[in-house]
Design a protein around this motif. Structure first.
Motif, PDB file in Angstrom:
ATOM      1  N   PHE A 267       0.871  -1.366  -0.024  1.00 52.34           N
ATOM      2  CA  PHE A 267      -0.040   0.030   0.003  1.00 52.34           C
ATOM      3  C   PHE A 267       0.810   1.222  -0.042  1.00 52.34           C
ATOM      4  CE2 PHE A 267      -1.738   3.139   2.660  1.00 52.34           C
ATOM      5  CZ  PHE A 267      -2.862   3.743   1.843  1.00 52.34           C
ATOM      6  N   GLU A 268       1.847   1.333   0.827  1.00 52.63           N
ATOM      7  CA  GLU A 268       2.646   2.516   0.774  1.00 52.63           C
ATOM      8  C   GLU A 268       3.463   3.042  -0.447  1.00 52.63           C
ATOM      9  OE1 GLU A 268       3.096  -0.280   2.716  1.00 52.63           O
ATOM     10  OE2 GLU A 268       2.604   0.231   4.949  1.00 52.63           O
ATOM     11  N   ILE A 271       0.904   4.185  -3.010  1.00 45.96           N
ATOM     12  CA  ILE A 271       0.134   5.419  -2.773  1.00 45.96           C
ATOM     13  C   ILE A 271       1.162   6.646  -2.989  1.00 45.96           C
ATOM     14  CG2 ILE A 271       0.278   5.634  -0.334  1.00 45.96           C
ATOM     15  CD1 ILE A 271      -2.497   6.424  -0.432  1.00 45.96           C
ATOM     16  N   TYR A 274       1.597   6.176  -7.108  1.00 44.93           N
ATOM     17  CA  TYR A 274       0.765   6.623  -8.352  1.00 44.93           C
ATOM     18  C   TYR A 274       0.228   7.984  -8.144  1.00 44.93           C
ATOM     19  CZ  TYR A 274      -3.684   6.447  -5.163  1.00 44.93           C
ATOM     20  OH  TYR A 274      -4.671   6.470  -4.071  1.00 44.93           O
ATOM     21  N   TYR A 279      -4.376   5.707 -12.434  1.00 48.36           N
ATOM     22  CA  TYR A 279      -5.415   5.124 -11.677  1.00 48.36           C
ATOM     23  C   TYR A 279      -5.834   3.863 -12.457  1.00 48.36           C
ATOM     24  CZ  TYR A 279      -6.367   8.315  -7.910  1.00 48.36           C
ATOM     25  OH  TYR A 279      -6.178   9.218  -6.825  1.00 48.36           O
ATOM     26  N   ASP A 283      -4.610   1.793  -9.494  1.00 46.06           N
ATOM     27  CA  ASP A 283      -5.234   1.776  -8.337  1.00 46.06           C
ATOM     28  C   ASP A 283      -5.600   0.288  -8.080  1.00 46.06           C
ATOM     29  OD1 ASP A 283      -6.888   2.603  -6.391  1.00 46.06           O
ATOM     30  OD2 ASP A 283      -8.667   2.764  -7.583  1.00 46.06           O
ATOM     31  N   THR A 287      -5.512   0.991  -1.647  1.00 47.11           N
ATOM     32  CA  THR A 287      -5.848   2.215  -2.015  1.00 47.11           C
ATOM     33  C   THR A 287      -7.266   2.777  -2.375  1.00 47.11           C
ATOM     34  OG1 THR A 287      -5.180   2.094  -4.716  1.00 47.11           O
ATOM     35  CG2 THR A 287      -3.584   2.480  -3.172  1.00 47.11           C
ATOM     36  N   TYR A 290      -8.509   3.288   0.960  1.00 46.72           N
ATOM     37  CA  TYR A 290      -8.229   4.387   1.543  1.00 46.72           C
ATOM     38  C   TYR A 290      -8.857   5.582   1.244  1.00 46.72           C
ATOM     39  CZ  TYR A 290      -5.043   8.417   2.174  1.00 46.72           C
ATOM     40  OH  TYR A 290      -4.640   9.601   2.265  1.00 46.72           O
ATOM     41  N   ARG A 291      -9.030   5.719   0.019  1.00 43.90           N
ATOM     42  CA  ARG A 291      -9.907   6.904  -0.555  1.00 43.90           C
ATOM     43  C   ARG A 291     -11.151   6.919  -0.258  1.00 43.90           C
ATOM     44  NH1 ARG A 291      -7.729   5.445  -5.403  1.00 43.90           N
ATOM     45  NH2 ARG A 291      -9.652   5.103  -6.438  1.00 43.90           N
TER      46      ARG A 291
END
Length: 333
Positions: A267-268, A271, A274, A279, A283, A287, A290-291
């Motif tokens: 994930f880190e 994010i 990107y 996307y 994506d 992520t 998260y959004r």
């Protein structure tokens, strides 16, 4: 006077008979609890050392599972988890009709497949290469160099990647310019994100991941190599016929773990690398969650996405473990 018959433990035959009679009077359940109590009494130091880890798991992994019910509720931060009304599987229906979520699932699977295809063999190949190096100083130096990226923060790794692929001062575009070609905006073009991401992951983790396989190689019986040398085998043949088959159980165990993490793409790093223009291919599920959760405030929908992610990962690891146990007699449990 006749001597009294004794057992090997120094007890008389009569005492042994009496103890056996008393043991028969104890119910099986009582005996089990007695054995369990005796075990804890003997090994209490080990469990005392294990206690902090158990507490950590309970507080940070099991207690948050209470919040999974948010996925089945019309959650409101003002009403709380208990006060929010149940709506069943409505959020899951929304997930499976959401084009962005389905795209994120597809991207996650594709990136994970590339990681399995290229990233999983990388530490194995690296360990086999290190095993063939005979110069001790060179071997230790090379290992130190390839281990270092693992200990660098993902933020710094992302910064290095962004700088390296910069269209103005990046080393990649500088080399491209030597051939008279125009600079390429790699990190803004969707088709370049996956190769860059997978390559960065290999560079960062392959060296550290090779430690497990080097340890497995160190456990191979040296007499096997000695016998192979007597039979006239070369280094290549010994690697294929002895080293790889000997570490195959370790390879299968690591593969099962890797399959269980298919839905957990880093994930880190994603994010940090990107952007909206990528996307389409960058994506992933994490992520997207998260959004939806932190940026849009749809905590219930994000919880449903997270639960779906966890269930898929559980099914994958169970399937991989079952297949491995059936066909190779090697499994996690």
């Amino acid at each position: 006077m006749a001597e009294e018959h004794t057992t090997a433990a120094g007890q008389s035959v009569e005492e042994t008979f009496i103890e056996a009679k008393e043991a028969q009077r104890i119910r099986p359940d009582d005996g089990r609890w007695i054995r369990l109590f005796d075990h804890f009494r003997r090994e209490w130091q080990i469990y005392a050392m294990l206690l902090p880890t158990i507490i950590w798991f309970l507080v940070f992994l099991y207690k948050p599972m209470y919040g999974l019910q948010i996925a089945f509720k019309d959650y409101s931060i003002f009403r709380g988890v208990a006060g929010s009304p149940w709506i069943g599987f409505e959020h899951f229906q929304t997930l499976f009709t959401n084009d962005q979520f389905l795209r994120a699932v597809g991207n996650t699977i594709k990136i994970s497949a590339l990681n399995l295809l290229f990233g999983f063999p990388a530490p194995i190949i690296l360990a086999l290469m290190f095993n063939e190096v005979l110069h001790a100083t060179y071997k230790r130096t090379a290992q130190t160099i390839v281990y270092l990226p693992h200990f660098i923060s993902s933020v710094i790794i992302a910064g290095i990647v962004i700088t390296a692929f910069s269209p103005t001062a990046g080393i990649v575009n500088t080399i491209i310019g030597w051939f008279g070609l125009d600079p390429v905006y790699f990190l803004t073009q969707p088709q370049w994100f996956r190769p860059i991401f997978v390559g960065t992951g290999i560079w960062q983790e392959a060296g550290f991941g090779s430690i497990v396989f080097l340890a497995a190689i160190a456990g191979v019986n040296p007499s096997l190599y000695e016998s192979a040398v007597v039979d006239g085998a070369n280094r290549w043949q010994m690697m294929w016929k002895i080293t790889i088959p000997s570490i195959m159980p370790t390879i299968l165990i690591m593969l099962i773990i890797r399959i269980g993490n298919v839905m957990e793409v880093s994930f880190e790093l994603v994010i940090l690398l990107y952007q909206p223009s990528t996307y389409e291919t960058a994506d992933v599920v994490n992520t997207w969650i998260y959004r939806q959760g932190l940026q849009s405030g749809q905590y219930d929908l994000a919880a449903a996405g997270g639960l779906f992610n966890a269930v898929v990962a559980f099914v994958l690891v169970m399937t991989a473990n079952t297949l491995s146990r059936r066909f190779s007699r090697t499994s996690l449990w």
